[in-house]
Structures are given as structure tokens and as C-alpha cells.
Design an enzyme around this catalytic site. Structure first.
Site, PDB file in Angstrom:
ATOM      1  N   SER A 143       0.832  -1.198   0.000  1.00 33.01           N
ATOM      2  CA  SER A 143       0.000   0.000   0.000  1.00 33.01           C
ATOM      3  C   SER A 143       0.872   1.256   0.000  1.00 33.01           C
ATOM      4  O   SER A 143       1.686   1.442  -0.900  1.00 33.01           O
ATOM      5  CB  SER A 143      -0.965  -0.055   1.184  1.00 33.01           C
TER       6      SER A 143
ATOM      7  N   ASP B  70      -0.604  -4.741  -3.631  1.00 30.66           N
ATOM      8  CA  ASP B  70      -1.953  -4.158  -3.645  1.00 30.66           C
ATOM      9  C   ASP B  70      -1.992  -2.635  -3.597  1.00 30.66           C
ATOM     10  O   ASP B  70      -2.740  -2.045  -2.810  1.00 30.66           O
ATOM     11  CB  ASP B  70      -2.823  -4.736  -2.519  1.00 30.66           C
TER      12      ASP B  70
ATOM     13  N   HIS C 210      -7.293  -6.120   1.711  1.00 32.87           N
ATOM     14  CA  HIS C 210      -6.220  -5.247   1.238  1.00 32.87           C
ATOM     15  C   HIS C 210      -4.875  -5.607   1.884  1.00 32.87           C
ATOM     16  O   HIS C 210      -3.826  -5.508   1.251  1.00 32.87           O
ATOM     17  CB  HIS C 210      -6.600  -3.792   1.557  1.00 32.87           C
TER      18      HIS C 210
END
Length: 375
Positions: free
Chosen positions: A150, A175, A344
Site C-alpha cells: 500500500s 496491492d 487489502h
């Protein structure tokens, strides 16, 4: 899908679809789960604070390490998380391949202490990575692969593109994709507002992270959440304090009048206890970092594609791909793998799958070898 992509690109997945802020999370009856925290030492071999020079002062970065030989995996966590989000993954990857792991708390996060913790610009954070590598290894660092999730994935790309790590072997981004990240920024503040502001204990915070879907792997949550929350500096018992998580989670129990009455009584006692206790809150106020969000993600896809080292992109869903990456992937400019049934926080939810994908990638590129007896 965009709604699901509010995917706290800073931190983790937002509340489950259909759950409004403040709504009750109903858990079915069943075995009581253990939400007690787990120590870092169960997953990493050493913990140290690394000092780096910074404008006539010293910044101190918290580092967790494992392994003694092989290439270094430099692990960068997502916004709001800490190096501890890599704990379970670290123990798995070290059982698969010959490698060394270095997981660091980025500035403003975890137990890292810097002069200016509010400067979370991509440029400053990328420079931090270079300084920590230099402090650890001097002028001749070993081969290093940077792996980021992230926000940490964005910082990994900025670090690689700026050549802050001269011995860079490869890059793995987990991700985070520019297109979906930029789209999700509009709803980030709403997501952050929907989270509890305080917890009555670390166990409470771990329970929330699992039951809200932020971290789907209870073992990882038990070690990771310790790095996300801290004790409030002063007891928060004013009327302005937000609802504690105990008001947001209720266990489903068999309905009977007597039980209902005792539950109500217990809840009142709990509320009084919360007022007396020193509460826990988030270590970093992510809402105050908003001015840096665009700088992390804007232009990220083209920056990723221009990095000359071998690249691996791990995604929770194929819908994440934007136009630049779709074209780049068709041209074979990077390797991509989709890991379904993950939130996530892919490396926390499915540490074995992420470790397997990374190990295979690194062995294929001859960066390292599998350990004896594996696979």
C-alpha cells in the site's frame, strides 16, 4: 468495486460492505477466540533502533530483523501499520528461501522517532530508506529487494526510482495501483472517521481489526495491532470521547429474558470501566497526512514501469489494474499475481501465498535458492 477500493490505501480495508459507522457487528455463537497480543520475538530474531543523521539532529528508526545470509528483503508497511504487520510473513519466507529480512517502522509510525514525524512526503520517506540502508551496511550494502504494501509499496517505487538503494535487486509492490488509489482518496477521510477513535485495551483493538475485516488473519492481527495503537497520554473520560469498540461489537447469545438483563447490566459496568481506564488510541492520525496522499500515488504506474530491476506486483483483485499497468503487463515489463480471497492487507491475510509468490519470483531470477527440503 470502487466502494471496496476505499481499501484504506493508507492502512487497510474499510468496514464490511453495508456496515455504516457506529453500526453493531454481530458475531455468531461459537468458540471464544483469543485476542491476546503476541510478542515480536516469536517472529523476528532481533529488534534494534538505528540512528541516522538528519539536518544536525538524529532520527531513530525501529528495525526488526531475521536471517544471517542471502539477499536482504527490505519490508515497508502500509499507512497506519508498522513493521509488525510483516511478522507472520517473515517467519514463513525465512523457512522458504535463503534470505535476510529487515522490516522497519516508517517515519511517524510504530516506535520510530524522528525530528519531523509530520513530514510524510514520498521524497522524505524514500530518503529515509536510503539512510537506513547506509546506516546498516555502510558503503557496500548486500543485494536488496524492496517489498512494500500500500503506502509502503508507493514508497518502495519512489525509493527505487530515485536510486536511494544502489544494490537494488528487485521490487515487489503489494496491492497498490495508481488508478484505484487516486479514485479511493476521495473517500479516505470518511473511512478514517468511521473507525473507532479509542479502544479500552490492545485486546479490544485486535478484536476490532479482525471483526471489522481490517485484518482477516487472527494470528497476524495479534502481533500487528500492537504496532498500530498506543496508550492515551491521559485518560480520556470527557463526553467528547468517541464510542469505544466495546459498543460496536456484541456477541450473539441465546435470547432469554434473564440473559438480556445481565447483558445490559454488564454493558453498563463495562462503560463505567472504560471511563476509569487509560484508553488506547491510534499511534498516527492518518487524517492529518492528507496533503501527502496524492504525492504517494500520482504518476506511480509510470514510475514503477521505469524501474529497471525485475518487478513483481501482487494484487488482491485483477480489477485493480489501471491502463498503464495493463499495457505494461501485456508487454511483459513486470510479473503479476492475483491472490483472491484476501483483503487489502494481503501479506497479513495470506502470508504463505505471498511468501510462495515471492520465493518463486526470487529463485526464478536467481536472486537466491530455496532452502533444503523446500519446496
Amino acid at each position: 468495486m470502487e466502494k471496496q477500493l476505499h481499501l484504506n490505501l493508507l492502512a487497510s480495508k474499510p468496514p464490511m460492505a453495508g456496515l455504516q459507522s457506529g453500526s453493531k457487528i454481530r458475531m455468531g455463537p461459537g468458540r471464544k477466540r483469543d485476542f491476546t497480543p503476541l510478542p515480536w520475538s516469536q517472529y523476528f530474531e532481533t529488534m534494534e533502533d538505528v540512528e541516522v543523521e538528519n539536518d544536525n539532529s538524529k532520527d531513530t528508526f525501529r528495525i526488526y530483523s531475521s536471517g544471517s545470509h542471502g539477499p536482504v528483503l527490505m519490508l515497508l508497511h502500509g499507512g497506519g501499520h508498522s513493521a509488525l504487520s510483516w511478522a507472520v510473513f517473515t517467519s514463513v519466507i525465512c523457512s522458504r528461501i535463503n534470505c535476510r529480512v529487515v522490516a522497519m517502522d516508517l517515519r511517524g509510525h510504530g516506535d520510530t522517532k524522528v525530528k519531523n514525524p509530520d513530514d510524510l512526503s514520498a521524497e522524505t520517506m524514500a530518503k529515509d530508506i536510503g539512510k537506513v540502508v547506509e546506516a546498516l551496511y555502510g558503503e557496500n550494502p548486500p543485494p536488496i529487494m524492496i517489498i512494500g504494501h500500500s503506502m509502503g509499496g508507493a514508497i518502495a517505487v519512489h525509493t527505487a526510482a530515485s536510486n536511494h538503494v544502489p544494490s537494488l535487486l528487485g521490487l515487489c509492490v503489494i496491492d497498490v495501483v495508481e488508478g484505484t488509489a487516486m479514485d479511493a482518496l476521495n473517500s479516505m477521510q470518511n473511512f478514517l472517521r468511521s473507525r473507532p477513535k479509542t479502544f479500552k485495551s490492545v485486546e479490544n483493538a485486535i478484536e476490532w481489526s479482525v471483526k471489522s475485516g481490517q485484518i482477516r488473519n487472527i494470528e497476524s492481527a495479534r502481533v500487528s495491532m500492537v504496532g498500530q495503537v498506543k496508550k492515551c497520554e491521559e485518560p480520556l473520560s470527557s463526553p467528547g470521547v468517541s464510542k469505544s469498540i466495546s459498543e460496536g461489537i456484541i456477541e450473539e447469545e441465546e435470547e432469554d429474558e434473564e440473559g438480556g438483563e445481565s447483558n445490559h447490566k454488564r454493558k453498563k459496568e463495562d462503560d463505567q470501566e472504560i471511563k476509569k481506564e487509560c484508553l488506547y488510541t491510534w499511534r498516527i492520525e492518518l487524517s492529518k497526512t492528507e496533503k501527502y496522499w496524492e504525492g504517494w500515488f500520482k504518476g506511480l504506474s509510470s514510475l514503477f514501469l521505469t524501474c529497471s530491476v525485475p518487478k513483481l506486483l501482487l494484487l488482491a483483485g485483477v480489477d485493480r489494474l489501471d491502463k498503464d499497468l495493463t499495457i505494461g503487463q501485456m508487454q511483459g515489463k513486470f510479473q503479476m499475481q492475483v491472490l483472491p480471497q484476501c483483503g487489502h492487507a494481503v501479506h497479513e491475510d495470506a502470508p504463505e501465498k505471498v511468501a510462495d509468490a515471492l520465493a518463486t519470483f526470487m529463485v526464478r531470477h536467481k536472486f537466491t535458492e530455496f532452502k533444503e527440503g523446500f519446496p
